[in-house]
Write a protein that holds these residues in place. Structure first.
Motif, PDB file in Angstrom:
ATOM      1  N   LEU A  77      -7.264 -26.472 -31.100  1.00 20.59           N
ATOM      2  CA  LEU A  77      -7.817 -26.865 -29.812  1.00 20.59           C
ATOM      3  C   LEU A  77      -7.019 -28.068 -29.345  1.00 20.59           C
ATOM      4  O   LEU A  77      -6.807 -29.018 -30.115  1.00 20.59           O
ATOM      5  N   THR A  78      -6.523 -28.010 -28.124  1.00 19.84           N
ATOM      6  CA  THR A  78      -5.782 -29.141 -27.573  1.00 19.84           C
ATOM      7  C   THR A  78      -6.371 -29.514 -26.217  1.00 19.84           C
ATOM      8  O   THR A  78      -6.949 -28.681 -25.530  1.00 19.84           O
ATOM      9  N   ALA A  79      -6.198 -30.768 -25.875  1.00 24.06           N
ATOM     10  CA  ALA A  79      -6.677 -31.278 -24.592  1.00 24.06           C
ATOM     11  C   ALA A  79      -5.588 -32.171 -24.010  1.00 24.06           C
ATOM     12  O   ALA A  79      -4.655 -32.571 -24.699  1.00 24.06           O
ATOM     13  N   GLY A  80      -5.719 -32.480 -22.747  1.00 25.55           N
ATOM     14  CA  GLY A  80      -4.760 -33.374 -22.118  1.00 25.55           C
ATOM     15  C   GLY A  80      -5.241 -33.783 -20.745  1.00 25.55           C
ATOM     16  O   GLY A  80      -6.266 -33.309 -20.263  1.00 25.55           O
ATOM     17  N   TYR A  81      -4.492 -34.667 -20.133  1.00 27.16           N
ATOM     18  CA  TYR A  81      -4.813 -35.111 -18.777  1.00 27.16           C
ATOM     19  C   TYR A  81      -4.489 -34.024 -17.754  1.00 27.16           C
ATOM     20  O   TYR A  81      -5.023 -34.026 -16.647  1.00 27.16           O
TER      21      TYR A  81
END
Length: 122
Positions: free
Chosen positions: A44-48
């Protein structure tokens, strides 16, 4: 690029259909992590931005593959060499910010558009 920004989520409870599981994932991300390894499940990855999250996913998937190869080699007697904190921090500083992630993602996206004959955009 994942230095001090990667967590491991040990309690994966299946597809996130309940608020409780989403809350646990958010708690595992915490204040600093943008990336999670969902133990025995996936990533799972997240970012702006979407670009940042997608570039992180691609890079993390490749890093996991490289790690598995290194672990396999180590199991066969080849000594494992760890990256030092100083080198890891430097790598993070030069490659772990949103603009760099965008730059890394654009060619990946363009390739997928090309390989799909443009259908990816439909």
């Amino acid at each position: 690029m994942f230095y001090q920004g990667l967590g491991v989520y040990e309690g994966f409870g299946g597809v996130v259909l309940a608020q409780e599981e989403g809350k646990r994932l958010a708690d595992a991300l915490g204040e600093k992590n943008k990336n999670l390894i969902l133990q025995n499940h996936g990533l799972l990855t997240a970012g702006y931005t979407v670009d940042e999250a997608a570039a992180s996913f691609i890079a993390l998937e490749r890093a996991c593959e490289a790690q598995l190869l290194a672990e396999s080699a180590a199991a066969n007697g080849i000594p494992k060499k760890l990256v030092g904190d100083e080198e890891a921090l430097y790598s993070y500083k030069v490659s772990g910010y949103p603009a760099c992630m965008h730059t890394q993602f654009v060619p990946e996206f363009d390739l997928e558009v090309e390989l799909s004959g443009g259908k990816l955009l439909e």
